[in-house]
Design an enzyme around this catalytic site. Structure first.
Site, PDB file in Angstrom:
ATOM      1  N   HIS A 158       0.882  -1.245  -0.010  1.00 33.66           N
ATOM      2  CA  HIS A 158       0.254   0.095  -0.023  1.00 33.66           C
ATOM      3  C   HIS A 158       0.956   1.321   0.010  1.00 33.66           C
ATOM      4  O   HIS A 158       0.425   2.374  -0.360  1.00 33.66           O
ATOM      5  CB  HIS A 158      -1.038  -0.091   1.429  1.00 33.66           C
ATOM      6  CG  HIS A 158      -2.161  -1.072   1.100  1.00 33.66           C
ATOM      7  ND1 HIS A 158      -3.269  -0.734   0.748  1.00 33.66           N
ATOM      8  CD2 HIS A 158      -1.891  -2.159   1.163  1.00 33.66           C
ATOM      9  CE1 HIS A 158      -3.971  -1.904   0.793  1.00 33.66           C
ATOM     10  NE2 HIS A 158      -3.234  -2.956   0.960  1.00 33.66           N
ATOM     11  N   ASP A 366       3.052   9.405  -0.844  1.00 34.99           N
ATOM     12  CA  ASP A 366       1.995   8.773  -0.348  1.00 34.99           C
ATOM     13  C   ASP A 366       1.499   7.738  -1.211  1.00 34.99           C
ATOM     14  O   ASP A 366       1.534   7.869  -2.578  1.00 34.99           O
ATOM     15  CB  ASP A 366       0.651   9.683  -0.274  1.00 34.99           C
ATOM     16  CG  ASP A 366      -0.496   9.101   0.777  1.00 34.99           C
ATOM     17  OD1 ASP A 366      -0.350   8.028   1.064  1.00 34.99           O
ATOM     18  OD2 ASP A 366      -1.001   9.873   1.325  1.00 34.99           O
TER      19      ASP A 366
HETATM   20  C1  GDG Z   1      -2.364   3.755   3.254  1.00 36.24           C
HETATM   21  C2  GDG Z   1      -1.548   4.403   2.135  1.00 36.24           C
HETATM   22  C3  GDG Z   1      -3.257   4.319   0.505  1.00 36.24           C
HETATM   23  C4  GDG Z   1      -9.190   9.647   7.934  1.00 36.24           C
HETATM   24  N1  GDG Z   1      -9.669  10.312   8.865  1.00 36.24           N
HETATM   25  C5  GDG Z   1     -10.741   9.638   9.216  1.00 36.24           C
HETATM   26  C6  GDG Z   1     -10.931   8.512   8.475  1.00 36.24           C
HETATM   27  N2  GDG Z   1      -9.865   8.733   7.475  1.00 36.24           N
HETATM   28  C7  GDG Z   1     -10.042   7.448   6.568  1.00 36.24           C
HETATM   29  C8  GDG Z   1     -10.034   8.334   5.246  1.00 36.24           C
HETATM   30  C9  GDG Z   1      -9.306   7.529   4.321  1.00 36.24           C
HETATM   31  C10 GDG Z   1      -8.425   6.552   5.044  1.00 36.24           C
HETATM   32  O1  GDG Z   1      -8.812   6.855   6.384  1.00 36.24           O
HETATM   33  C11 GDG Z   1      -6.915   7.209   4.936  1.00 36.24           C
HETATM   34  O2  GDG Z   1      -6.577   6.642   3.707  1.00 36.24           O
HETATM   35  P1  GDG Z   1      -5.282   7.150   2.924  1.00 36.24           P
HETATM   36  O3  GDG Z   1      -5.298   6.385   1.580  1.00 36.24           O
HETATM   37  O4  GDG Z   1      -5.703   8.730   2.667  1.00 36.24           O
HETATM   38  O5  GDG Z   1      -3.983   6.975   3.784  1.00 36.24           O
HETATM   39  P2  GDG Z   1      -3.475   6.047   4.487  1.00 36.24           P
HETATM   40  O6  GDG Z   1      -4.191   5.702   6.007  1.00 36.24           O
HETATM   41  O7  GDG Z   1      -1.909   6.470   4.918  1.00 36.24           O
HETATM   42  O8  GDG Z   1      -3.398   4.639   3.933  1.00 36.24           O
HETATM   43  C12 GDG Z   1      -2.217   5.161   1.135  1.00 36.24           C
HETATM   44  C13 GDG Z   1      -4.015   3.585   1.656  1.00 36.24           C
HETATM   45  O9  GDG Z   1      -3.246   2.664   2.392  1.00 36.24           O
HETATM   46  C14 GDG Z   1      -4.816   2.316   0.900  1.00 36.24           C
HETATM   47  O10 GDG Z   1      -4.113   1.625   0.144  1.00 36.24           O
HETATM   48  O11 GDG Z   1      -4.039   5.139  -0.266  1.00 36.24           O
HETATM   49  O12 GDG Z   1      -1.239   5.760   0.364  1.00 36.24           O
HETATM   50  O13 GDG Z   1      -0.544   5.401   3.194  1.00 36.24           O
HETATM   51  O14 GDG Z   1     -10.464   6.537   3.841  1.00 36.24           O
HETATM   52  O15 GDG Z   1     -11.493   8.746   4.854  1.00 36.24           O
HETATM   53  N3  GDG Z   1     -12.079   7.964   8.453  1.00 36.24           N
HETATM   54  C15 GDG Z   1     -13.035   8.186   9.366  1.00 36.24           C
HETATM   55  N4  GDG Z   1     -12.934   9.169  10.329  1.00 36.24           N
HETATM   56  C16 GDG Z   1     -11.987   9.940  10.057  1.00 36.24           C
HETATM   57  O16 GDG Z   1     -11.780  10.880  10.973  1.00 36.24           O
HETATM   58  N5  GDG Z   1     -14.254   7.476   9.372  1.00 36.24           N
END
Ligand code: GDG
Length: 473
Positions: A158, A366
């Protein structure tokens, strides 16, 4: 239908997905994939036990069977807080300055991977497809092979994959990458990370890359490919239309009293570029003093990995920076940055995204970034907001109609905020339409079908059809 055995560091119970608040991207993605399979999700419970037993705690919730193990404090310290989050995470995000090399971490990592292999082994039946996730478990496939597992096994990473020169700073890097070549399929988020991986395999291991990108090693052919992850589009859009989302939207809109709003939503992690983002916003306010009372930045940043010092540090830095910027630009009736250290239910989040005129997504590095895709999916197509997106995210390779920025350039991001605020409706709509098509078409179902098809050894659409038929039967 072949069962799917998903293995990841943490197992997050599907039902809790909406309520848990601070769900990471991986958890969000896997809940959706597993709901549609007669599969098992295996991993660490997140709980600590005094002495490791390997006891499997099995549960069936919402059509997903989960099997979890507890880990000892030393495991958690050396494997999770140590090698995974103090060595591999910073290194894979190009932060060699934060990367810690400690032999105990490496030993703990191998020990816990071996414990995972022992514990999951009895769950694997001959026709199962085994799908391992992320940087915590790179050597797991090879440990399972050592125990006689002949199943098709795949790994999806990821995070980014670092350039060869950076990876070569990791002691025993060859051993780590060699162990990965026991998988049948190795998936990356983008062609860029895939390219770095293939470069390493060629230059450091002396293996030839076939024309189709596959690698031949010890009489086996390994498929290495990019599978950009997407969001659960249907689920997200349904959530965005819910009463909960509408209430969150209206409440937030009312609170900003006619001001324009920018939103950031990120786990509190140094890779997300929050410090640079705040500084860019501050620069925008300094350069456009007439705007200071008309714009507000809402940053939602649920804490993560709080046991690791660099995460405590980033939290302190951001608190200081927010205080400083608000002190400089606030007036009696407003503060420019609302910095919130907590998570919100997904539906509320969807309402917040829709209320924001700008999605400010500026990580320094990212793997993909699902927040950018969620922001696009949550917009009103008739009056959409503008996405400002870091060129260093995997998402930037797909979302080319966003305003792409270099997050290190405070001036450029500041100017881009101005440009986004002034963008005419027709341009906003034109850009959003293209962004939405990408987010909708390359969603999580597409991602899963492509990966599972590669695990089967077929092309993506064939497997998609097959899975759909199996579901219907
Ligand atoms: C890793 C990789 C890759 C965030 N705050 C809240 C909340 N979130 C959710 C978001 C989103 C998820 O968390 C974050 O996903 P990201 O992709 O932005 O980042 P990482 O956590 O670092 O994820 C990344 C991912 O894996 C998938 O392969 O895209 O590059 O680093 O869905 O909405 N969700 C809720 N409340 C919050 O306050 N419910």
């Amino acid at each position: 239908m072949n069962r799917l055995i998903v293995i990841s560091n943490r197992v997050s119970v599907p039902n809790a997905a909406g309520a848990a608040g601070a769900q990471g991207g991986l958890a969000v993605a896997l809940n959706s994939a597993l709901r549609e399979h007669r599969g098992i999700w295996f991993g660490w419970s997140g709980q600590e036990t005094e002495e490791f037993t390997g006891h499997l705690n099995m549960q069936r919730i919402d059509d997903v069977t989960t099997a979890t193990i507890d880990l000892e404090p030393q495991d958690i310290e050396e494997y999770y807080n140590g090698y995974a989050n103090r060595t591999l995470w910073p290194l894979f995000h190009y932060r060699i300055d934060l990367t810690e090399y400690d032999r105990n971490f490496g030993e703990g990592y191998e020990r816990v991977n071996a414990r995972f292999a022992d514990a999951v082994l009895p769950l694997i039946e001959p026709d199962d497809l085994v799908w391992v996730h992320d940087y915590h478990l790179l050597p797991l496939g090879s440990l399972l092979r050592g125990k006689g597992v002949k199943n098709r096994m795949g790994l999806f990473l990821h995070t980014p994959w670092p350039p060869t020169r950076l990876l070569a700073s990791l002691p025993f890097h060859e051993r780590l990458v060699s162990s990965m070549l026991e998988y049948d399929v190795i998936g990356f988020q983008t062609e860029e990370w895939l390219g770095s991986f293939l470069h390493y395999v060629e230059k450091e291991m002396g293996l030839a890359i076939n024309e189709d990108g596959s690698i031949d090693c010890n009489g086996r052919r390994i498929v290495a490919q990019a599978f950009p992850i997407g969001i659960d589009y249907d689920e997200f859009v349904e959530g965005a239309r819910s009463d909960e989302a509408r209430e969150a939207h209206d409440h937030l809109k009312a609170s900003v009293r006619g001001r324009k709003m920018l939103i950031g939503v990120d786990r509190l992690d140094y890779s997300k570029g929050l410090g640079e983002r705040f500084e860019s916003f501050s620069r925008f306010l300094t350069d456009n003093p007439d705007q200071a009372a008309r714009v507000v930045l809402l940053q939602i940043a649920p804490p993560s990995r709080g046991d690791v010092a660099s995460y405590q540090q980033i939290r302190e830095d951001l608190e200081r920076k927010t205080g400083h910027i608000n002190g400089a630009h606030a007036d009696v009736a407003f503060v420019p940055i609302r910095y919130v250290n907590r998570g919100y239910p997904r539906r509320q989040l969807a309402g917040f995204y829709r209320a924001a005129d700008i999605g400010l997504v500026t990580p320094l590095r990212d793997g993909m970034n699902l927040v950018a895709k969620e922001y696009v999916a949550a917009q009103d197509p008739d009056d959409p907001g503008v996405l400002i997106l870091s060129q260093f995210t995997g998402a930037a390779l797909q979302l080319t109609d966003a305003l792409l920025v270099n997050p290190h350039s405070i001036e450029h991001v500041g100017e881009t905020i101005k440009r986004a605020l002034e963008m005419p409706l027709a341009e906003r709509r034109r850009r959003h339409e293209k962004l939405l098509a990408s987010v909708r078409d390359e969603d999580i179902v597409h991602w899963r079908n492509q990966f599972v098809a590669a695990l089967f050894g077929r092309d993506g659409d064939g497997a998609g059809d097959r899975l759909a038929r199996d579901e219907a039967a």
